[in-house]
Design an enzyme around this catalytic site. Structure first.
Site, PDB file in Angstrom:
ATOM      1  N   CYS A   6     -14.629 -11.586  44.565  1.00 60.06           N
ATOM      2  CA  CYS A   6     -15.872 -12.072  43.941  1.00 60.06           C
ATOM      3  C   CYS A   6     -16.010 -13.577  44.173  1.00 60.06           C
ATOM      4  O   CYS A   6     -17.126 -14.072  44.407  1.00 60.06           O
ATOM      5  CB  CYS A   6     -15.895 -11.755  42.452  1.00 60.06           C
ATOM      6  N   HIS A  45     -18.715  -5.642  41.967  1.00 62.35           N
ATOM      7  CA  HIS A  45     -17.273  -5.560  41.716  1.00 62.35           C
ATOM      8  C   HIS A  45     -16.884  -4.121  41.357  1.00 62.35           C
ATOM      9  O   HIS A  45     -16.885  -3.740  40.186  1.00 62.35           O
ATOM     10  CB  HIS A  45     -16.829  -6.526  40.618  1.00 62.35           C
ATOM     11  N   ASN A  85      -7.093   0.816  51.283  1.00 63.62           N
ATOM     12  CA  ASN A  85      -5.888   0.964  50.487  1.00 63.62           C
ATOM     13  C   ASN A  85      -6.300   1.066  49.025  1.00 63.62           C
ATOM     14  O   ASN A  85      -7.047   0.220  48.529  1.00 63.62           O
ATOM     15  CB  ASN A  85      -4.957  -0.233  50.696  1.00 63.62           C
ATOM     16  N   GLY A  91      -1.062   0.631  48.525  1.00 64.12           N
ATOM     17  CA  GLY A  91      -0.844  -0.717  49.051  1.00 64.12           C
ATOM     18  C   GLY A  91      -1.972  -1.687  48.781  1.00 64.12           C
ATOM     19  O   GLY A  91      -2.064  -2.739  49.419  1.00 64.12           O
ATOM     20  N   HIS A  98     -12.336  -2.747  49.119  1.00 63.76           N
ATOM     21  CA  HIS A  98     -12.575  -3.352  50.430  1.00 63.76           C
ATOM     22  C   HIS A  98     -12.128  -2.402  51.519  1.00 63.76           C
ATOM     23  O   HIS A  98     -11.222  -1.582  51.328  1.00 63.76           O
ATOM     24  CB  HIS A  98     -11.843  -4.696  50.558  1.00 63.76           C
TER      25      HIS A  98
HETATM   26  P1  AMP Z   1      -5.194  -4.881  50.557  1.00 57.15           P
HETATM   27  O1  AMP Z   1      -3.746  -5.193  50.776  1.00 57.15           O
HETATM   28  O2  AMP Z   1      -5.640  -3.578  51.166  1.00 57.15           O
HETATM   29  O3  AMP Z   1      -5.589  -5.001  49.110  1.00 57.15           O
HETATM   30  O4  AMP Z   1      -6.001  -5.964  51.385  1.00 57.15           O
HETATM   31  C1  AMP Z   1      -6.208  -7.261  50.931  1.00 57.15           C
HETATM   32  C2  AMP Z   1      -6.426  -8.092  52.154  1.00 57.15           C
HETATM   33  O5  AMP Z   1      -7.016  -9.305  51.769  1.00 57.15           O
HETATM   34  C3  AMP Z   1      -5.137  -8.421  52.905  1.00 57.15           C
HETATM   35  O6  AMP Z   1      -5.222  -7.940  54.242  1.00 57.15           O
HETATM   36  C4  AMP Z   1      -5.093  -9.943  52.853  1.00 57.15           C
HETATM   37  O7  AMP Z   1      -4.577 -10.518  54.040  1.00 57.15           O
HETATM   38  C5  AMP Z   1      -6.536 -10.302  52.630  1.00 57.15           C
HETATM   39  N1  AMP Z   1      -6.759 -11.572  51.974  1.00 57.15           N
HETATM   40  C6  AMP Z   1      -6.152 -12.049  50.865  1.00 57.15           C
HETATM   41  N2  AMP Z   1      -6.623 -13.270  50.535  1.00 57.15           N
HETATM   42  C7  AMP Z   1      -7.562 -13.559  51.468  1.00 57.15           C
HETATM   43  C8  AMP Z   1      -8.424 -14.681  51.683  1.00 57.15           C
HETATM   44  N3  AMP Z   1      -8.419 -15.757  50.867  1.00 57.15           N
HETATM   45  N4  AMP Z   1      -9.255 -14.646  52.750  1.00 57.15           N
HETATM   46  C9  AMP Z   1      -9.256 -13.593  53.591  1.00 57.15           C
HETATM   47  N5  AMP Z   1      -8.498 -12.485  53.425  1.00 57.15           N
HETATM   48  C10 AMP Z   1      -7.652 -12.488  52.389  1.00 57.15           C
HETATM   49 ZN    ZN Z   2     -14.571  -8.639  42.484  1.00 58.98          ZN
END
Ligand code: AMP
Ligand code: ZN
Length: 112
Positions: A6, A45, A85, A91, A98
């Site tokens: 968000c 969200h 995920n 995970g 997302h």
């Molecule tokens: P998940 O592990 O499926 O919840 O994916 C979360 C993803 O968000 C991971 O691949 C992280 O590398 C990515 N992530 C976390 N923080 C950031 C950020 N500030 N900007 C871009 N991607 C991010």
């Molecule tokens: Zn959110």
């Protein structure tokens, strides 16, 4: 709300934007797992895939309708993978639903 994604949507945390419209936002993953790794999120969200309902699934449908356009813009002409995920065993590390759009190389299957 204390939600990383968000805050990215709001511009409070910087990101490299790939696509945005009224409903969704897409940006480059900060820790790419493939040559192309884009994160696509609804602006609403929704905590996870486990929280998708008849009321909010239109946003998810819209998100999927934009995947070919986003993939094409990133040059993913030879295919790609869309990953969600969900929850601890899935995970998921960020509690805002997302979809990972991954490509740019042959991807292994099954995942670990
Ligand atoms: P998940 O592990 O499926 O919840 O994916 C979360 C993803 O968000 C991971 O691949 C992280 O590398 C990515 N992530 C976390 N923080 C950031 C950020 N500030 N900007 C871009 N991607 C991010
Ligand atoms: Zn959110």
């Amino acid at each position: 709300m204390d939600c990383l994604f968000c805050k990215i949507i709001a511009g409070e945390i910087p990101s490299t934007k790939v696509y945005e419209d009224d409903v969704i936002f897409a940006f480059l993953d900060i820790d790419p797992k493939a040559p192309e790794h884009i994160v696509i999120i609804p602006k609403a969200h929704i905590p996870s895939a486990d929280a998708v309902t008849a009321d909010n699934c239109g946003d998810i449908g819209h998100l999927f309708s934009k995947i070919p356009e986003i993939a094409g813009a990133r040059g993913l002409t030879n295919g790609y993978r869309v990953v969600n995920n969900c929850g601890e065993d899935g995970g998921q590390t960020v509690g805002h639903i997302h979809f990972h759009l991954l490509g740019g190389r042959q991807l292994a299957w099954p995942p670990g």
